[in-house]
Scaffold this motif. Structure first.
Motif, PDB file in Angstrom:
ATOM      1  N   MET A  81       0.592  -1.228  -0.225  1.00  0.00           N
ATOM      2  CA  MET A  81       0.029  -0.007   0.007  1.00  0.00           C
ATOM      3  C   MET A  81       0.906   1.177  -0.034  1.00  0.00           C
ATOM      4  O   MET A  81       1.859   1.253   0.666  1.00  0.00           O
ATOM      5  N   ALA A  82       0.522   2.004  -0.997  1.00  0.00           N
ATOM      6  CA  ALA A  82       1.422   3.228  -1.082  1.00  0.00           C
ATOM      7  C   ALA A  82       1.309   4.153   0.287  1.00  0.00           C
ATOM      8  O   ALA A  82       0.216   4.397   1.091  1.00  0.00           O
ATOM      9  N   GLU A  83       2.330   5.002   0.661  1.00  0.00           N
ATOM     10  CA  GLU A  83       2.340   5.711   2.030  1.00  0.00           C
ATOM     11  C   GLU A  83       1.455   7.019   1.465  1.00  0.00           C
ATOM     12  O   GLU A  83       1.333   7.703   0.682  1.00  0.00           O
ATOM     13  N   GLU A  84       0.721   7.375   2.482  1.00  0.00           N
ATOM     14  CA  GLU A  84      -0.338   8.142   2.589  1.00  0.00           C
ATOM     15  C   GLU A  84       0.491   9.410   2.598  1.00  0.00           C
ATOM     16  O   GLU A  84       1.283   9.734   3.876  1.00  0.00           O
ATOM     17  N   VAL A  85       0.336  10.398   1.832  1.00  0.00           N
ATOM     18  CA  VAL A  85       1.345  11.789   2.094  1.00  0.00           C
ATOM     19  C   VAL A  85       0.460  12.845   2.674  1.00  0.00           C
ATOM     20  O   VAL A  85      -0.667  13.417   2.001  1.00  0.00           O
ATOM     21  N   PRO A  86       0.418  13.443   3.827  1.00  0.00           N
ATOM     22  CA  PRO A  86       0.057  14.687   4.244  1.00  0.00           C
ATOM     23  C   PRO A  86       0.224  15.775   3.524  1.00  0.00           C
ATOM     24  O   PRO A  86       1.250  15.853   2.901  1.00  0.00           O
ATOM     25  N   THR A  87      -0.592  16.726   3.342  1.00  0.00           N
ATOM     26  CA  THR A  87      -0.270  18.168   2.712  1.00  0.00           C
ATOM     27  C   THR A  87      -0.600  19.122   3.655  1.00  0.00           C
ATOM     28  O   THR A  87      -1.282  19.247   4.684  1.00  0.00           O
ATOM     29  N   GLY A  88      -0.256  20.492   3.155  1.00  0.00           N
ATOM     30  CA  GLY A  88      -0.587  21.583   3.861  1.00  0.00           C
ATOM     31  C   GLY A  88      -0.717  22.815   2.652  1.00  0.00           C
ATOM     32  O   GLY A  88      -0.672  22.457   1.501  1.00  0.00           O
ATOM     33  N   THR A  89      -0.975  24.129   3.161  1.00  0.00           N
ATOM     34  CA  THR A  89      -1.356  24.887   2.162  1.00  0.00           C
ATOM     35  C   THR A  89      -0.635  26.174   2.331  1.00  0.00           C
ATOM     36  O   THR A  89      -0.572  26.538   3.705  1.00  0.00           O
ATOM     37  N   THR A  90       0.123  27.018   1.457  1.00  0.00           N
ATOM     38  CA  THR A  90       0.707  28.342   1.560  1.00  0.00           C
ATOM     39  C   THR A  90       0.007  29.140   0.597  1.00  0.00           C
ATOM     40  O   THR A  90      -0.528  28.811  -0.608  1.00  0.00           O
ATOM     41  N   ALA A  91      -0.119  30.363   0.915  1.00  0.00           N
ATOM     42  CA  ALA A  91      -0.754  31.435  -0.153  1.00  0.00           C
ATOM     43  C   ALA A  91      -0.199  31.466  -1.322  1.00  0.00           C
ATOM     44  O   ALA A  91      -0.813  31.498  -2.278  1.00  0.00           O
ATOM     45  N   ALA A  92       1.008  31.596  -1.597  1.00  0.00           N
ATOM     46  CA  ALA A  92       1.736  31.450  -2.931  1.00  0.00           C
ATOM     47  C   ALA A  92       1.691  30.214  -3.645  1.00  0.00           C
ATOM     48  O   ALA A  92       1.783  30.054  -4.833  1.00  0.00           O
ATOM     49  N   SER A  93       1.821  29.070  -2.911  1.00  0.00           N
ATOM     50  CA  SER A  93       1.796  27.729  -3.621  1.00  0.00           C
ATOM     51  C   SER A  93       0.564  26.824  -3.672  1.00  0.00           C
ATOM     52  O   SER A  93       0.925  25.875  -4.285  1.00  0.00           O
ATOM     53  N   ASP A 102      10.756  23.926  -6.910  1.00  0.00           N
ATOM     54  CA  ASP A 102      11.405  25.054  -7.818  1.00  0.00           C
ATOM     55  C   ASP A 102      11.569  26.272  -6.812  1.00  0.00           C
ATOM     56  O   ASP A 102      10.762  26.752  -5.949  1.00  0.00           O
ATOM     57  N   GLU A 103      12.478  27.349  -7.175  1.00  0.00           N
ATOM     58  CA  GLU A 103      12.726  28.504  -6.776  1.00  0.00           C
ATOM     59  C   GLU A 103      11.502  29.233  -7.485  1.00  0.00           C
ATOM     60  O   GLU A 103      11.107  29.210  -8.729  1.00  0.00           O
ATOM     61  N   LYS A 104      11.062  30.590  -6.785  1.00  0.00           N
ATOM     62  CA  LYS A 104       9.996  31.416  -7.602  1.00  0.00           C
ATOM     63  C   LYS A 104       9.873  32.613  -6.901  1.00  0.00           C
ATOM     64  O   LYS A 104      10.696  33.143  -5.903  1.00  0.00           O
ATOM     65  N   ASP A 105       9.317  33.553  -7.784  1.00  0.00           N
ATOM     66  CA  ASP A 105       9.120  35.020  -7.179  1.00  0.00           C
ATOM     67  C   ASP A 105       8.027  35.074  -6.375  1.00  0.00           C
ATOM     68  O   ASP A 105       7.054  34.222  -6.310  1.00  0.00           O
ATOM     69  N   TYR A 106       7.959  36.021  -5.432  1.00  0.00           N
ATOM     70  CA  TYR A 106       6.732  36.440  -4.601  1.00  0.00           C
ATOM     71  C   TYR A 106       6.222  37.712  -4.607  1.00  0.00           C
ATOM     72  O   TYR A 106       7.037  38.655  -5.066  1.00  0.00           O
ATOM     73  N   LYS A 107       5.108  37.976  -4.321  1.00  0.00           N
ATOM     74  CA  LYS A 107       4.327  39.278  -4.455  1.00  0.00           C
ATOM     75  C   LYS A 107       4.810  39.883  -3.167  1.00  0.00           C
ATOM     76  O   LYS A 107       4.921  41.209  -3.185  1.00  0.00           O
ATOM     77  N   GLY A 108       5.359  39.363  -2.224  1.00  0.00           N
ATOM     78  CA  GLY A 108       5.668  40.138  -0.973  1.00  0.00           C
ATOM     79  C   GLY A 108       6.464  39.246   0.107  1.00  0.00           C
ATOM     80  O   GLY A 108       6.569  37.985  -0.124  1.00  0.00           O
ATOM     81  N   LEU A 109       7.212  40.015   0.948  1.00  0.00           N
ATOM     82  CA  LEU A 109       8.125  39.177   2.073  1.00  0.00           C
ATOM     83  C   LEU A 109       7.239  38.155   2.688  1.00  0.00           C
ATOM     84  O   LEU A 109       7.760  37.051   2.944  1.00  0.00           O
ATOM     85  N   ASP A 110       6.014  38.506   3.047  1.00  0.00           N
ATOM     86  CA  ASP A 110       5.229  37.243   3.998  1.00  0.00           C
ATOM     87  C   ASP A 110       4.972  36.109   3.249  1.00  0.00           C
ATOM     88  O   ASP A 110       5.189  35.022   3.778  1.00  0.00           O
ATOM     89  N   GLU A 111       4.843  36.078   2.060  1.00  0.00           N
ATOM     90  CA  GLU A 111       4.560  34.972   1.191  1.00  0.00           C
ATOM     91  C   GLU A 111       5.876  34.121   1.164  1.00  0.00           C
ATOM     92  O   GLU A 111       5.936  32.838   1.098  1.00  0.00           O
ATOM     93  N   LEU A 112       6.935  34.659   0.893  1.00  0.00           N
ATOM     94  CA  LEU A 112       8.253  34.096   0.889  1.00  0.00           C
ATOM     95  C   LEU A 112       8.721  33.482   2.231  1.00  0.00           C
ATOM     96  O   LEU A 112       8.906  32.268   2.250  1.00  0.00           O
ATOM     97  N   VAL A 113       8.213  34.154   3.173  1.00  0.00           N
ATOM     98  CA  VAL A 113       8.578  33.750   4.540  1.00  0.00           C
ATOM     99  C   VAL A 113       7.749  32.467   4.926  1.00  0.00           C
ATOM    100  O   VAL A 113       8.011  31.415   5.322  1.00  0.00           O
ATOM    101  N   GLU A 114       6.474  32.315   4.358  1.00  0.00           N
ATOM    102  CA  GLU A 114       5.751  31.401   4.706  1.00  0.00           C
ATOM    103  C   GLU A 114       6.099  30.057   3.962  1.00  0.00           C
ATOM    104  O   GLU A 114       5.822  29.027   4.547  1.00  0.00           O
ATOM    105  N   ASP A 115       6.497  30.135   2.567  1.00  0.00           N
ATOM    106  CA  ASP A 115       6.848  29.035   2.077  1.00  0.00           C
ATOM    107  C   ASP A 115       8.141  28.449   2.602  1.00  0.00           C
ATOM    108  O   ASP A 115       8.252  27.429   2.605  1.00  0.00           O
ATOM    109  N   ILE A 116       8.920  29.487   2.962  1.00  0.00           N
ATOM    110  CA  ILE A 116      10.235  28.964   3.628  1.00  0.00           C
ATOM    111  C   ILE A 116       9.872  28.034   4.937  1.00  0.00           C
ATOM    112  O   ILE A 116      10.619  27.174   5.107  1.00  0.00           O
ATOM    113  N   ASN A 117       9.177  28.536   5.749  1.00  0.00           N
ATOM    114  CA  ASN A 117       8.514  28.078   6.955  1.00  0.00           C
ATOM    115  C   ASN A 117       8.180  26.348   6.679  1.00  0.00           C
ATOM    116  O   ASN A 117       8.367  25.494   7.263  1.00  0.00           O
ATOM    117  N   PHE A 118       7.151  26.349   5.480  1.00  0.00           N
ATOM    118  CA  PHE A 118       6.859  25.333   5.152  1.00  0.00           C
ATOM    119  C   PHE A 118       7.766  24.257   4.565  1.00  0.00           C
ATOM    120  O   PHE A 118       7.739  23.056   4.934  1.00  0.00           O
TER     121      PHE A 118
END
Length: 207
Positions: A1-13, A146-162
């Motif tokens: 049986m394949a491993e179930e992969v948990p997920t989360g969400t960020t504003a940018a991704s 992959d690396e990406k551009d962001y609309k603002g610093l908050d989105e960048l920090v959120e993705d890095i923390n994720f």
């Protein structure tokens, strides 16, 4: 049986997986090796992002694999040859190197529009003092995104923390956790803690 992969969400991704790769461990071409003395970076990791980085020089002659991999965010293990006087000196059993999980960005960081390709490492540990000049080894276990551009610093920090949470959860699995930590890990990471630093060439791991 394949491993179930948990997920989360960020504003940018949007929806993102919290686990990378199969539970049994990394698949080829991983892992990769990289090593060198910690150098100063762009000076914005702690000041602007609250995410301090320990940078390594990018030299294609020493790390030939780095020119052929995509720019983006990676994760794995870091070992530091901290002096015994450093407040976070805690070497692995029977070794002089201290082991920590890490995430790293390899690329140009489109948000800051860098001109030079860099390797910026965030060691997942709260340090009480800097360690510039200390020798560091990296075992790069996998690719997060992959690396990406962001609309603002908050989105960048959120993705890095994720990214950091992805690394923590992925490396908790026994197939990804290095044996040298002594807590049930099954992955052979002996290179991270062997001997003293001798300026060895960083290379693709053949563990």
């Amino acid at each position: 049986m394949a491993e179930e992969v948990p997920t989360g969400t960020t504003a940018a991704s949007g929806t993102r997986p919290l686990l990378i790769g199969p539970g049994s461990g990394p698949s080829p071409p991983y892992p990769y090796r990289m090593s060198g003395p910690v150098i100063s970076g762009f000076g914005r990791g702690s000041k602007e992002l609250g995410i301090p980085t320990a940078n390594l020089p990018v030299d294609n002659s020493l790390t030939p694999w780095i020119s052929s991999i995509p720019s983006g965010v990676y994760f794995g293990w870091a070992s530091l040859l901290l002096p015994s006087t450093h407040p976070n000196y805690a070497p692995a059993s029977g070794a002089t190197w201290s082991l920590f999980p890490m995430v790293m960005s390899i690329g140009y960081n489109p948000f800051y529009k860098n001109d030079t390709r860099s390797a910026e490492v965030h060691v997942l540990h709260k340090f009480d003092a800097d360690f510039y000049g200390v020798d560091m080894r990296l075992l790069v276990m996998g690719y997060i995104r992959d690396e990406k551009d962001y609309k603002g610093l908050d989105e960048l920090v959120e993705d890095i923390n994720f990214d950091c949470e992805v690394a923590r959860q992925s490396l908790q699995r026994s197939g990804w956790r290095v044996k040298e930590l002594g807590d049930g890990g099954e992955f052979e990471g002996g290179w991270l803690v062997e001997g003293e630093f001798e300026g060895e060439q960083a290379e693709k791991a053949s563990l």
